[in-house]
Design a protein around this motif. Structure first.
Motif, PDB file in Angstrom:
ATOM      1  N   LEU A 163     -31.525   3.628  35.953  1.00 55.92           N
ATOM      2  CA  LEU A 163     -32.868   3.114  36.197  1.00 55.92           C
ATOM      3  C   LEU A 163     -33.370   2.358  34.976  1.00 55.92           C
ATOM      4  N   LEU A 164     -33.710   1.089  35.178  1.00 52.58           N
ATOM      5  CA  LEU A 164     -34.335   0.302  34.117  1.00 52.58           C
ATOM      6  C   LEU A 164     -35.842   0.521  34.113  1.00 52.58           C
ATOM      7  N   SER A 165     -36.400   0.790  35.299  1.00 50.00           N
ATOM      8  CA  SER A 165     -37.821   1.080  35.474  1.00 50.00           C
ATOM      9  C   SER A 165     -37.961   1.860  36.784  1.00 50.00           C
ATOM     10  N   LYS A 166     -39.203   2.125  37.192  1.00 53.29           N
ATOM     11  CA  LYS A 166     -39.417   2.847  38.455  1.00 53.29           C
ATOM     12  C   LYS A 166     -38.925   2.049  39.653  1.00 53.29           C
ATOM     13  N   ARG A 167     -38.868   0.709  39.541  1.00 48.76           N
ATOM     14  CA  ARG A 167     -38.523  -0.124  40.687  1.00 48.76           C
ATOM     15  C   ARG A 167     -37.225  -0.914  40.524  1.00 48.76           C
ATOM     16  N   THR A 168     -36.588  -0.823  39.372  1.00 55.47           N
ATOM     17  CA  THR A 168     -35.381  -1.618  39.132  1.00 55.47           C
ATOM     18  C   THR A 168     -34.256  -0.735  38.624  1.00 55.47           C
ATOM     19  N   HIS A 177     -33.909  -4.329  42.904  1.00 58.52           N
ATOM     20  CA  HIS A 177     -35.329  -4.282  42.593  1.00 58.52           C
ATOM     21  C   HIS A 177     -36.100  -4.068  43.888  1.00 58.52           C
ATOM     22  N   VAL A 178     -36.971  -3.093  43.916  1.00 60.88           N
ATOM     23  CA  VAL A 178     -37.789  -2.784  45.083  1.00 60.88           C
ATOM     24  C   VAL A 178     -39.177  -3.344  44.865  1.00 60.88           C
ATOM     25  N   TRP A 179     -39.663  -4.150  45.802  1.00 62.47           N
ATOM     26  CA  TRP A 179     -41.002  -4.765  45.651  1.00 62.47           C
ATOM     27  C   TRP A 179     -42.071  -3.785  45.887  1.00 62.47           C
TER      28      TRP A 179
END
Length: 120
Positions: free
Chosen positions: A73-78, A118-120
């Motif tokens: 996980l790079l971030s919560k969405r990526t 990546h989740v929008w």
């Protein structure tokens, strides 16, 4: 019909399911049975490893599929992920992983993926 369960032991999640699907049409019916055990190990909050196996039986044929994956996980969405899937079908059947690839011309097929999701 399907049933599944999972169990968490620390950073390890063990899961499995079984499904039995009946198809009806053209005066016939066929049953497909699928067994899927797998494990996920959460090494850190951002890094996990996944290992899974799938055994499918359908109309006298069968398939074995093994999958190994890493998620970061790079971030919560990526996230970054890589995976390797290998399938071996019974004699006389061309392997096809996930029905999103072109079928193999043999009973074996390997798929390697590396991606950013990546989740929008």
């Amino acid at each position: 019909m399907g049933i599944g369960a999972s169990y968490t032991l620390g950073n390890l999640i063990m899961a499995g399911d079984f499904s039995d699907t009946t198809f009806h049409g053209f005066g016939r019916s066929s049953s497909m049975k699928v067994f899927e055990p797998g494990v996920r190990y959460q090494m850190t909050p951002s890094l996990s490893f996944v290992s899974a196996y799938q055994y499918t039986m359908f109309e006298g044929h069968h398939w074995h599929e093994v999958a190994l994956a890493t998620h970061y996980l790079l971030s919560k969405r990526t996230e970054l992920y890589t995976s390797v899937d290998w399938m071996r079908a019974s004699e006389g059947v061309d392997a096809v992983i996930g029905y999103s690839f072109t079928p193999s011309t043999t009973r074996n097929q390997t798929a390697v993926r590396a991606a950013i999701r990546h989740v929008w």
